[in-house]
Design an enzyme around this catalytic site. Sequence first.
Site, short mmCIF file in Angstrom:
data_model
loop_
_atom_site.label_atom_id
_atom_site.label_comp_id
_atom_site.label_asym_id
_atom_site.label_seq_id
_atom_site.Cartn_x
_atom_site.Cartn_y
_atom_site.Cartn_z
N TYR A 126 0.95 -1.14 0.02
CA TYR A 126 0.29 -0.08 0.13
C TYR A 126 0.87 1.24 0.12
O TYR A 126 0.68 2.31 -0.70
CB TYR A 126 -0.84 0.14 1.10
CG TYR A 126 -1.68 1.23 1.53
CD1 TYR A 126 -2.42 1.79 0.45
CD2 TYR A 126 -1.55 1.94 2.57
CE1 TYR A 126 -3.06 3.23 0.63
CE2 TYR A 126 -2.15 3.09 3.13
CZ TYR A 126 -2.95 3.63 1.85
OH TYR A 126 -3.69 4.91 2.15
N LYS A 130 1.30 4.24 -2.88
CA LYS A 130 0.82 5.51 -2.76
C LYS A 130 2.14 6.31 -3.01
O LYS A 130 1.96 7.58 -3.43
CB LYS A 130 0.36 5.62 -1.46
CG LYS A 130 -0.89 4.97 -1.01
CD LYS A 130 -1.86 5.72 -1.97
CE LYS A 130 -2.45 7.09 -1.29
NZ LYS A 130 -3.53 7.75 -2.12
#
Length: 282
Positions: A126, A130
Amino acid sequence: MNILVTGANGQLGNSIQKISKEYPSNNFFFTDMPEVDITNLELLENLMRENKINAIVNCAAYTAVDKAEDNEAIAAKINVDGPRNLAIAAKNANAKLVHVSTDYVFNGKNNLPLKETDTTDPIGAYGRTKRAGEVAVEEVGGDAIVIRTAWLYSEFGGNFVKTMLRLGKEKTEMGVVYDQIGTPTYATDLAYAIMDLLTKGFSGFTLYHFSNEGVISWYDFAKTIFDLSGINIKLNALESSEYPSKAERPAYSVLNKKKIKLAGVNVPYWRDSLIQCLELLK
């Protein structure tokens, strides 16, 4: 301004919808999947043209932290390709972009509030996607702001506050980790910060940090939620190792907000904002 808000059905998107009536001189276009797919550049450029969009606020993201470990390619489509497309569409239309990122771009091993200039080192899929999304926005150029935030909650969707309120009614005893430190962010406060930056105007690329003010652990946050809500429950402090998850969480996520405060943005104290949210959830 004509403002396109992507991911409008999420916590932040809903919070911008909630406050949008306070900005009557702007026209808001609230969109989400499936009608607007941010991985489709042609669709985005047509949407920009047809609606004469002046600014984009990207609230769309793949945020399932544990699932991202097995689905990094899918997460990357939304968290990297999507922001890149939005940056291209914004630049080609001479529009502004505000893209929302996360504390997960850091490894959580620091012990001082994290500045925008601190080295990124994501420890999971994640966070990697990002961070790549941030880089993509900056590389495209144009007028863009990336705002990193942390521990987002609101009266909308699923989040820690609503989970604690539910579990508090179902259980007499539970445990929450005490060795992950950060600051909650009330999505309404972040929505106001975004609108403040858009209203003031900006040019070029800028990176900001925004969460509420103060420093707590998840245990302290849960304890305060229960105390303010009058929920009587035995709360045990757990180490992260006692609460295993597929993806490692940053142990320290306190963001330094000096830069955004110098830009004139208000940063409320976490407890004051929590009280506001709990009032609305009643």
